[in-house]
Enzyme design. Sequence first.
Site, short mmCIF file in Angstrom:
data_model
loop_
_atom_site.label_atom_id
_atom_site.label_comp_id
_atom_site.label_asym_id
_atom_site.label_seq_id
_atom_site.Cartn_x
_atom_site.Cartn_y
_atom_site.Cartn_z
NE ARG A 192 13.56 51.24 44.10
CZ ARG A 192 14.21 51.25 43.06
NH1 ARG A 192 15.28 51.21 43.26
NH2 ARG A 192 14.05 50.88 41.65
N GLY A 232 24.60 39.10 47.55
CA GLY A 232 24.38 39.27 46.66
C GLY A 232 25.80 39.92 45.52
CE LYS A 233 23.21 45.34 43.40
NZ LYS A 233 23.81 45.98 41.66
CG ASN A 282 4.74 52.61 48.66
OD1 ASN A 282 4.26 51.20 47.51
ND2 ASN A 282 5.15 51.43 49.75
CE1 TYR A 294 19.99 44.89 45.13
CE2 TYR A 294 20.60 46.00 47.61
CZ TYR A 294 20.54 45.88 45.81
OH TYR A 294 20.70 47.08 45.25
CG ASP A 295 21.82 43.70 51.69
OD1 ASP A 295 21.38 44.02 51.41
OD2 ASP A 295 21.64 44.12 53.20
NE ARG A 301 16.98 53.27 53.37
CZ ARG A 301 16.08 52.86 55.04
NH1 ARG A 301 16.93 53.50 56.35
NH2 ARG A 301 15.96 51.23 54.76
P1 NAD Z 1 15.35 48.54 38.07
O1 NAD Z 1 14.86 47.92 38.62
O2 NAD Z 1 14.12 49.41 37.38
O3 NAD Z 1 16.20 47.67 37.41
C1 NAD Z 1 16.84 47.00 37.53
C2 NAD Z 1 16.64 46.07 36.16
O4 NAD Z 1 17.41 45.23 35.82
C3 NAD Z 1 15.37 46.47 35.77
O5 NAD Z 1 15.04 46.71 34.15
C4 NAD Z 1 15.19 44.74 35.09
O6 NAD Z 1 14.06 44.15 34.27
C5 NAD Z 1 16.57 44.25 35.09
N1 NAD Z 1 16.62 42.34 35.71
C6 NAD Z 1 16.53 41.87 36.65
N2 NAD Z 1 16.93 40.34 37.10
C7 NAD Z 1 17.61 40.31 35.77
C8 NAD Z 1 18.24 39.17 34.90
N3 NAD Z 1 18.43 37.98 35.81
N4 NAD Z 1 19.05 39.39 33.85
C9 NAD Z 1 18.45 40.92 32.85
N5 NAD Z 1 17.72 42.15 33.26
C10 NAD Z 1 17.52 41.57 34.91
O7 NAD Z 1 16.60 49.16 39.79
P2 NAD Z 1 16.93 50.62 39.52
O8 NAD Z 1 16.87 51.54 40.63
O9 NAD Z 1 17.28 51.01 38.41
O10 NAD Z 1 18.64 49.74 39.92
C11 NAD Z 1 19.46 49.86 38.93
C12 NAD Z 1 20.86 49.25 39.59
O11 NAD Z 1 21.05 50.24 40.09
C13 NAD Z 1 20.69 47.52 40.24
O12 NAD Z 1 21.15 46.92 40.50
C14 NAD Z 1 20.51 48.19 42.00
O13 NAD Z 1 21.23 47.15 42.77
C15 NAD Z 1 21.64 49.14 42.17
N6 NAD Z 1 20.84 50.51 43.14
C16 NAD Z 1 20.59 51.11 42.69
C17 NAD Z 1 19.92 51.57 43.60
C18 NAD Z 1 18.94 52.82 43.90
O14 NAD Z 1 18.46 53.70 45.07
N7 NAD Z 1 17.72 53.14 43.06
C19 NAD Z 1 20.68 51.59 45.29
C20 NAD Z 1 21.96 51.30 45.27
C21 NAD Z 1 22.03 50.17 43.77
N1 UDP Z 2 9.34 52.25 53.85
C1 UDP Z 2 8.22 53.20 53.81
N2 UDP Z 2 6.94 52.97 53.66
C2 UDP Z 2 7.34 52.68 52.73
C3 UDP Z 2 8.67 52.12 51.70
C4 UDP Z 2 9.39 51.65 52.38
O1 UDP Z 2 7.84 53.94 55.49
O2 UDP Z 2 6.18 52.47 52.11
C5 UDP Z 2 11.14 53.18 54.27
C6 UDP Z 2 11.52 51.56 54.44
O3 UDP Z 2 11.30 50.60 55.77
C7 UDP Z 2 13.38 52.26 54.78
C8 UDP Z 2 12.92 53.46 54.23
O4 UDP Z 2 11.71 53.35 54.00
O5 UDP Z 2 13.55 52.63 56.06
C9 UDP Z 2 13.82 53.34 52.28
O6 UDP Z 2 12.63 51.76 52.00
P1 UDP Z 2 13.10 51.87 50.42
O7 UDP Z 2 11.79 50.32 50.26
O8 UDP Z 2 12.57 52.92 49.31
O9 UDP Z 2 14.68 51.92 50.20
P2 UDP Z 2 15.68 50.43 50.90
O10 UDP Z 2 16.64 51.99 51.30
O11 UDP Z 2 15.20 49.99 52.69
O12 UDP Z 2 16.41 49.53 50.56
#
Ligand code: NAD
Ligand code: UDP
Length: 334
Positions: free
Chosen positions: A189, A151-152, A193, A148-149, A214
């Site tokens: 998450r 890739g982004k 959770n 993920y890290d 966080r």
């Molecule tokens: P999410 O999992 O709810 O949404 C991601 C969406 O992308 C889903 O609907 C999934 O089905 C779709 N998807 C995954 N792989 C795909 C593919 N190959 N082709 C088409 N669709 C695909 O997660 P989210 O929290 O809504 O995150 C959305 C974006 O924001 C992501 O790119 C994520 O990395 C970024 N982001 C979110 C957070 C957060 O805290 N929510 C934090 C940092 C970055």
């Molecule tokens: N975490 C936790 N209990 C849970 C789920 C997550 O203690 O049931 C912790 C996890 O280890 C991390 C933080 O909560 O330290 C946030 O986790 P999350 O998966 O929401 O997102 P992250 O910021 O790690 O991508």
Amino acid sequence: MAEAIKRILVTGGAGFLGSHLCERLVAQGHDVICLDNFFTSQKSNVTHLLDKPNFELLRHDVTHPIFLEVDQIYNLACPASPVHYQFNPIKTIKTSVMGAINVLGMAKRTHAKVLQASTSEIYGDPDVHPQPESYRGSVNPIGPRACYDEGKRCAETLFFDYHRSNGVNIRVVRIFNTYGPRMHPYDGRVVSNLILQALGGEDLTIYGDGSQTRSFCYVDDLIEGIIRMMNGPDDFIGPVNLGNTDEFTIRQLAEMILELIGSRVRIVSLPPVADDPTQRKPDIALARAKLGWEPRVKLRDGLARTIEYFRGLDLSQYRRPTQRTSPVIASSAH
Ligand code: NAD
Ligand code: UDP
């Protein structure tokens, strides 16, 4: 003057953030194409938009090219929760990298503006706190979060190279932990959770001693920031941090959830997770200065709204994207 109507593609549009973004853009009158492969979401997130004449839903995987004529692209497609993105790590990298190449190619061809949903994870387990955009991060390139890290990070590189080499009009936002209604109930998450555990009368699971921190941003604040960035001045392309600056330990979060729900279940400590960042908090000076943006919703208020959402959810309507809801359970099973 009213804003001109645009054709807007939202990849990952049926997901947690994507569905809120589509909702806002549809309400503004834009022609919205929501593209998703439904890996970590389901149609029910956008069912309420399906009868709108300015909303269209496409099942497609961003790792494959697609030809559409659009004015703006929000690239959100990517599994975002650790249990989901670690389920098939190679697919996660492909989604970030090939997805970025495909939307950038589309932006180059159509002259669309394209925004990348990047992440605070590009800072890894940071040794600078809070994290400004200038910090280059501390990522383990071969660890379980690297798919993920890295890739982004590679997607950000591609965005800036398409900008420099091909003049593509880009925006990059680095999103910090965001929560709210329509988080997937089985995404593992921490917010979803712990709320589901408390509502179900189960012990709350904390990974490690719960001292890791966080900073949690409510979804409405985040969506406002993303839209402002997309429509901001062309001389500010980012990357820009978007997140809430109120920092909490995971134990404090768990205690607040128990208090809001009025639950007396226990908080239990499970083994720590590999490469779990120990602290995270955005420096949002740039977003404040350039976008006039800052979060408004306090964690307590946002959690209360999120708890109400989860209380009303019919869990039988949700498919588990993967069988894993906890990295701890998964790793101890090996
Ligand atoms: P999410 O999992 O709810 O949404 C991601 C969406 O992308 C889903 O609907 C999934 O089905 C779709 N998807 C995954 N792989 C795909 C593919 N190959 N082709 C088409 N669709 C695909 O997660 P989210 O929290 O809504 O995150 C959305 C974006 O924001 C992501 O790119 C994520 O990395 C970024 N982001 C979110 C957070 C957060 O805290 N929510 C934090 C940092 C970055
Ligand atoms: N975490 C936790 N209990 C849970 C789920 C997550 O203690 O049931 C912790 C996890 O280890 C991390 C933080 O909560 O330290 C946030 O986790 P999350 O998966 O929401 O997102 P992250 O910021 O790690 O991508």
